[in-house]
Design an enzyme around this catalytic site. Structure first.
Site, PDB file in Angstrom:
ATOM      1  CG  HIS A 202      -1.698   1.100   1.526  1.00  0.00           C
ATOM      2  ND1 HIS A 202      -3.128   1.100   1.495  1.00  0.00           N
ATOM      3  CD2 HIS A 202      -1.257   2.255   1.902  1.00  0.00           C
ATOM      4  CE1 HIS A 202      -3.604   2.047   1.900  1.00  0.00           C
ATOM      5  NE2 HIS A 202      -2.557   3.073   2.230  1.00  0.00           N
ATOM      6  CB  CYS A 235      -2.917   8.919   7.309  1.00  0.00           C
ATOM      7  SG  CYS A 235      -3.338   8.735   9.216  1.00  0.00           S
TER       8      CYS A 235
END
Ligand code: COA
Ligand code: ZN
Length: 315
Positions: A202, A235
Site C-alpha cells: 500500500h 491519513c
C-alpha cells in the site's frame, strides 16, 4: 496482479466535503463492475473522528455485491467490528502502526494495547466467519520517528499471522517514505517467512515514488496492491500526507508491461472522471488529465498547409 481499490476509504476519509451516501454507493457499484479484486468500501470508525464516513452502515448494506469481489472495511475496535458484521463486510481490515508514535497519534494507544484490542476483534471476526487482514501503517518509515526497522515490521507481521490468525497483511507506506531498495527487501523477506499469507503493498505517492515502488515490489514477488481512484487519499494524522498510488495510473502501467490485472481500464477511467464533481476539487490522476498512451490527438487544423510548406522547402 490483484488490484484493490481503497479510494472510498483511504480516499474519502481525508476529504473535507461529505460525499452523499447515494453517490458513495453508486461509486462502489461502478468500481465493482471494473474487475477489481477487492474494494475497501468504508471505515467503521468513530463518526466524530472521521465524519466523512459516518454513513458506513448504509453504504456497506446497500452496495451491489458482485461475485468474486471482496468487500472489505476498516475496523478499529470491537464496536466497529460489531457494526461491520451487521453490515455484512466480507473482510475486516485491522489497522495498527509499525511506529509507536504514529500509533499513539492515530489510534491513541500503544502498539501493545492495539495488538491486545485487535486480538479480541480478530476473535470476533473468526467466530462470525469474516476474514481478517492487518494493515501495518508506517512500515517503510514514520513521519515522526524516521526509519522503521524491518525486523520490527516482520515481528509484528509474525504476531498477527501466527498469534491471531490474520490471513493477510498489508505493508503500508502511509506517508510516502518508501523507496525501491527497502520495498524489495521487505517484500522478499516477508514472502520467505509466509509464502501462503496474502501480502498487499500500500503505497502513497507523496514523493512521486509510488509506481517505482510497485515495480520494485513486483520484482521481489508481490502480486497484490492497494490503489485509489484518481489518486485521492491520505491519513489525516500524518503531516504532509497525500494520496495513494492512483488506480488508473497503476493499471495503465501494468497493462503496458504485459501484466494481467483483470481490470477494465476504460471503465476505471470513466469512474475517476466523475470524482472531481463528487469531492469538489481536481484529482492527481495523470491518466485523467492526459489520457492513455494511445489516446491520440487530432493533427492541427492547418496540418496539410504545414506539410506542404515543409515539403516545398526541401524540393
Ligand atoms: N464506531 C462508532 N463509534 C465509535 C467507535 C466505532 N468503531 N469507536 C469509538 N466510537 C465512539 C465512542 O462511542 C465514543 O462516542 P461518545 O463520545 O459519543 O461516547 C467516541 O467514539 C470515543 O470513543 P473511545 O472509545 O473513547 O475511543 P477513542 O476516542 O479512543 O477513539 C478510535 C478511538 C480509534 C476508535 C477513534 O479515534 C477512531 O475511530 N479514529 C479513526 C482512526 C482512523 O480511521 N484513522 C485513519 C485510518 S489510518
Ligand atoms: Zn493509506
Amino acid at each position: 496482479m490483484h488490484l484493490q481499490e481503497v479510494g472510498t476509504r483511504d480516499g474519502l476519509q481525508a476529504e473535507a466535503a461529505f460525499v452523499p451516501t447515494i453517490d458513495k454507493i453508486a461509486l462502489v457499484d461502478a468500481l465493482s463492475r471494473t474487475g477489481l479484486a477487492k474494494i475497501e468500501v468504508t471505515s467503521f470508525v468513530s463518526p466524530q473522528a472521521i465524519p466523512a464516513l459516518r454513513d458506513a452502515e448504509i453504504v456497506m448494506r446497500e452496495i451491489e455485491r458482485r461475485p468474486g469481489v471482496v468487500y472489505s472495511a476498516l475496523v478499529p475496535n470491537l464496536r466497529g467490528a460489531e457494526r461491520a458484521i451487521e453490515s455484512r463486510a466480507d473482510e475486516f481490515n485491522l489497522v495498527m502502526s509499525a511506529s509507536e508514535s504514529h500509533n499513539l497519534a492515530n489510534l491513541r494507544m500503544t502498539r501493545e494495547q492495539s495488538f491486545a484490542a485487535l486480538s479480541e476483534v480478530a476473535a470476533l471476526a473468526h467466530g462470525a466467519g469474516v476474514a481478517v487482514n492487518v494493515s501495518l501503517s508506517c512500515a517503510f518509515g514514520c513521519p515522526m520517528e524516521g526509519d522503521v526497522a524491518e525486523a520490527g515490521v516482520l515481528e509484528w507481521s509474525r504476531r498477527f499471522v501466527d498469534e491471531i490468525g490474520a490471513c493477510g497483511v498489508t505493508l503500508c507506506d502511509t506517508t510516502g517514505m518508501a523507496w525501491p531498495g527497502p520495498v524489495a527487501a521487505l517484500t522478499r523477506d516477508f514472502r520467505e517467512c509466509w509464502a501462503d499469507t496474502e501480502l498487499t503493498l500500500h503505497f502513497h505517492n507523496t514523493r512521486g515514488m509510488g509506481l517505482a515502488n510497485v515495480l520494485a515490489a513486483i520484482d521481489a514477488g508481490a502480486d497484490r496492491f492497494d490503489a485509489s481512484l484518481g489518486g485521492i487519499g491520505g491519513c489525516p494524522y500524518a503531516p504532509g500526507a497525500s494520496g495513494n498510488v492512483c488506480s488508473e495510473e497503476i493499471v495503465h502501467a501494468l497493462d503496458l508491461m504485459g501484466y494481467d490485472t483483470g481490470v477494465d481500464l476504460a471503465a476505471l477511467i470513466a469512474a475517476a472522471r466523475r470524482l472531481p464533481a463528487l469531492i469538489g476539487h481536481d484529482i492527481p490522476s495523470q491518466i485523467v488529465k492526459a489520457g492513455r498512451r494511445l489516446d491520440l490527438h487530432a493533427r492541427p487544423a492547418d496540418f496539410d498547409a504545414i506539410r506542404e510548406r515543409a515539403l516545398a522547402r526541401s524540393s
